[in-house]
Design a protein around this motif. Structure first.
Motif, mmCIF file in Angstrom:
data_model
loop_
_atom_site.group_PDB
_atom_site.id
_atom_site.type_symbol
_atom_site.label_atom_id
_atom_site.label_comp_id
_atom_site.label_asym_id
_atom_site.label_seq_id
_atom_site.Cartn_x
_atom_site.Cartn_y
_atom_site.Cartn_z
ATOM 1 N N VAL A 115 28.795 -34.808 -165.800
ATOM 2 C CA VAL A 115 29.833 -33.799 -165.545
ATOM 3 C C VAL A 115 29.667 -33.218 -164.142
ATOM 4 O O VAL A 115 30.624 -33.134 -163.358
ATOM 5 N N ASP A 116 28.437 -32.836 -163.812
ATOM 6 C CA ASP A 116 28.184 -32.227 -162.500
ATOM 7 C C ASP A 116 28.432 -33.223 -161.372
ATOM 8 O O ASP A 116 29.027 -32.868 -160.342
ATOM 9 N N GLY A 117 27.986 -34.456 -161.561
ATOM 10 C CA GLY A 117 28.137 -35.459 -160.504
ATOM 11 C C GLY A 117 29.583 -35.821 -160.235
ATOM 12 O O GLY A 117 29.989 -35.974 -159.079
ATOM 13 N N MET A 118 30.373 -35.958 -161.290
ATOM 14 C CA MET A 118 31.780 -36.290 -161.106
ATOM 15 C C MET A 118 32.534 -35.135 -160.472
ATOM 16 O O MET A 118 33.410 -35.340 -159.620
ATOM 17 N N GLU A 119 32.201 -33.901 -160.845
ATOM 18 C CA GLU A 119 32.852 -32.748 -160.228
ATOM 19 C C GLU A 119 32.486 -32.659 -158.740
ATOM 20 O O GLU A 119 33.346 -32.387 -157.895
ATOM 21 N N ALA A 120 31.212 -32.920 -158.421
ATOM 22 C CA ALA A 120 30.779 -32.878 -157.028
ATOM 23 C C ALA A 120 31.472 -33.944 -156.191
ATOM 24 O O ALA A 120 31.692 -33.754 -154.985
ATOM 25 N N ALA A 121 31.844 -35.052 -156.817
ATOM 26 C CA ALA A 121 32.519 -36.138 -156.104
ATOM 27 C C ALA A 121 34.030 -35.949 -156.035
ATOM 28 O O ALA A 121 34.748 -36.825 -155.541
ATOM 29 N N GLY A 122 34.529 -34.827 -156.545
ATOM 30 C CA GLY A 122 35.951 -34.544 -156.474
ATOM 31 C C GLY A 122 36.744 -34.984 -157.683
ATOM 32 O O GLY A 122 37.980 -34.952 -157.661
ATOM 33 N N HIS A 123 36.052 -35.388 -158.754
ATOM 34 C CA HIS A 123 36.745 -35.857 -159.959
ATOM 35 C C HIS A 123 36.716 -34.783 -161.033
ATOM 36 O O HIS A 123 36.395 -35.037 -162.203
ATOM 37 N N ARG A 124 37.054 -33.579 -160.647
ATOM 38 C CA ARG A 124 37.038 -32.447 -161.568
ATOM 39 C C ARG A 124 38.046 -32.664 -162.706
ATOM 40 O O ARG A 124 39.147 -33.154 -162.497
ATOM 41 N N GLY A 125 37.624 -32.294 -163.905
ATOM 42 C CA GLY A 125 38.528 -32.403 -165.053
ATOM 43 C C GLY A 125 38.600 -33.778 -165.666
ATOM 44 O O GLY A 125 39.429 -34.016 -166.544
ATOM 45 N N THR A 126 37.729 -34.691 -165.247
ATOM 46 C CA THR A 126 37.732 -36.033 -165.847
ATOM 47 C C THR A 126 36.681 -36.177 -166.932
ATOM 48 O O THR A 126 36.792 -37.069 -167.773
ATOM 49 N N GLN A 127 35.645 -35.309 -166.924
ATOM 50 C CA GLN A 127 34.559 -35.391 -167.907
ATOM 51 C C GLN A 127 34.655 -34.165 -168.818
ATOM 52 O O GLN A 127 34.394 -33.042 -168.385
ATOM 53 N N LEU A 128 35.040 -34.379 -170.050
ATOM 54 C CA LEU A 128 35.390 -33.271 -170.938
ATOM 55 C C LEU A 128 34.398 -33.157 -172.095
ATOM 56 O O LEU A 128 34.224 -34.102 -172.878
#
Length: 487
Positions: free
Chosen positions: A134-147
């Protein structure tokens, strides 16, 4: 300093028409290499990459998981983002029709389905890996993809994406994270598409149990320069570069992989849901995600599964224990090799069922009883079992590199159970490595030829030998001897 790459007109031989071989062939052709030939002993033009029709390769499958969820391993997270764009492009090519559509497929076919990947467990607190994803995807700009499936805000967001049922798809709550970028690769169709694409780009294929089966490499008088391969029909095929990419058969063909990569088996059970059953809708991809359960929990976990396919097949796999089949090779050393489960074409439907490790079936049965009891209530039993052979490295990283001490020889192997998702793009990386391009990237560094460092704890223990606890000869097997065998 890397050796120079082949000239664009030089002969290049690829051994293996699975995902590594197909992808490499496509990207070699796209880079302008005009003399590429792929050899494989599997007659894929007849079997169409279907293990229901006799294929014995990891890439020959009904479906594979696609995900971006990789915890803190951002090199694979980024590689997945690149792959997803390519998967979408392939679906678009198919929908446009015309010459892009392989024989026997239609523009209505898809090579991947974005129905989500739920990574879950019976833990009360979200595991560290899932939190890191969750943290890694948000840091990469993919916010809201890991729920996270117990987070009210995330549940509402899943509903807006049309993925609410995928957040809690089981009869019992399992805490986890839905990767909304993920889903299913329709494996056999994806490989057929890639094979067709490679041929349209000018790549040649020899897909035959004899003419396509490599028996040895050829070399110059020094023994240090690989000059091509010999096949089982006695013919020699010269090559400036030979790339071995034949899955579970690779370690036996490249003995210097000893200690770095080994052939291991996962266990697969397929249930078949009748067309008239209400469970067809229950497990439809629009309502049910691909999933993993306690995937990193060792022998008691390691489960993964899929929604029902268009033929009613519901596939569940187990990799909590990775079994081996050590056999003494020509050089006197033991190496694990795949066990071919098919005796020939035209087998009766009941004969398709084979033995799998009892431990694997027991873990699968326990999960189904607790989390999907409706299958048992409907009398849905085992239709087919399969021992599926992969190649694992000791650290779960791929091995894509030139073979030390063998000029003109490369390997692309050790998919470690997670390479299929990169079918559209991994070949570009293989070609980069062959050409010596951008070798400082984290993924490329991770895939280099390597050995277990002193004090390093391996993710996979390799080469335990015929006396080892995972060798199939030492493992109780369960005979699924009738299509109605119950779970």
């Amino acid at each position: 300093m890397s050796p120079p790459p082949p000239a664009k007109a030089d002969p290049i031989v690829i051994v293996g028409a699975g995902i590594f071989g197909l992808s490499t062939a496509i990207h070699l052709a796209l880079r302008g290499y005009s003399n590429v030939k792929v050899f494989d002993k599997q007659p894929y033009d007849k079997t169409l990459y279907s293990y229901l029709d006799g294929c014995d390769a990891a890439s020959a499958d009904i479906n594979k998981i696609i995900r971006s969820a990789y915890g803190s391993q951002t090199e694979y997270q980024d590689l997945s983002t690149e792959a997803l764009q390519a998967w979408d492009a392939w679906n678009t090519e198919l929908r446009r029709g015309g010459t892009a559509v392989p024989p026997g497929m239609t523009p209505q076919d898809a090579v991947w389905v974005n129905n989500g990947l739920l990574s879950c467990s019976d833990a009360e607190v979200l595991p560290e890996f899932e939190r890191a994803t969750v943290d890694g995807m948000e840091a990469a700009g993919h916010r809201g993809t890991q729920l996270i499936n117990d987070n009210p805000d995330h549940l509402r967001l899943a509903a807006t994406k049309g993925m609410a049922p995928a957040m809690n798809p089981f009869s019992k709550k399992a805490l986890g994270v839905l990767d909304t970028t993920g889903g299913i690769a329709v494996a056999d169709k994806a490989c057929r598409f890639a094979l067709h694409k490679a041929r349209s780009l000018g790549v040649s294929f020899v897909l035959d149990p004899v003419a396509g089966q490599m028996t040895s490499t050829t070399m110059d008088e020094s023994g240090r320069v690989i000059t091509g391969i010999t096949t089982a029909d006695g013919r020699t095929h010269p090559a400036t570069m030979t790339i071995i990419a034949c899955g579970g058969w690779t370690p036996a063909l490249v003995p210097s992989l000893d200690g770095l990569a080994e052939t291991t088996a996962g266990s697969v059970v397929i249930l078949r849901i009748p067309e008239a059953s209400p469970l067809r809708r229950r497990f439809d991809p629009s309502r049910f995600p691909s999933w993993t359960f306690k995937i990193r929990d060792g022998a008691a976990g390691g489960l993964y599964g899929f929604p029902v396919d268009d033929r009613g097949h519901l596939k569940i796999g187990y990799r909590g224990t990775k079994y081996t089949n050590p056999r003494v090779q020509a050089d006197g050393r033991e190496r694990s090799v795949p066990v071919t489960r098919w005796s020939g074409e035209g087998e009766r439907e009941g004969d398709r069922l084979r033995e799998i490790p009892a431990q694997a079936l027991e873990v699968i049965r326990g999960f189904l009883d607790e989390y999907l009891p409706e299958l048992g209530a409907e009398g849905i039993g085992v239709w087919l079992t399969r021992v599926c052979w992969y190649t694992d490295s000791f650290d779960n990283h791929f091995v894509i590199d030139r073979v030390p001490g063998k000029e003109g020889l490369m390997v692309a192997t050790a998919g470690s159970g997670h390479a299929f998702k990169y079918l559209p793009n991994i070949g570009g990386w293989v070609v980069d490595i062959m050409e010596g391009v951008s070798l400082d990237r984290p993924a490329v560094k991770a895939w280099r030829w390597r050995s277990l460092a002193e004090g390093q704890t391996p993710a996979n223990k390799l080469m335990e030998g015929a006396a080892g606890p995972r060798a199939l000869n030492n493992v109780p097997l369960v005979a699924a001897d009738a299509p109605k065998t119950k779970l």
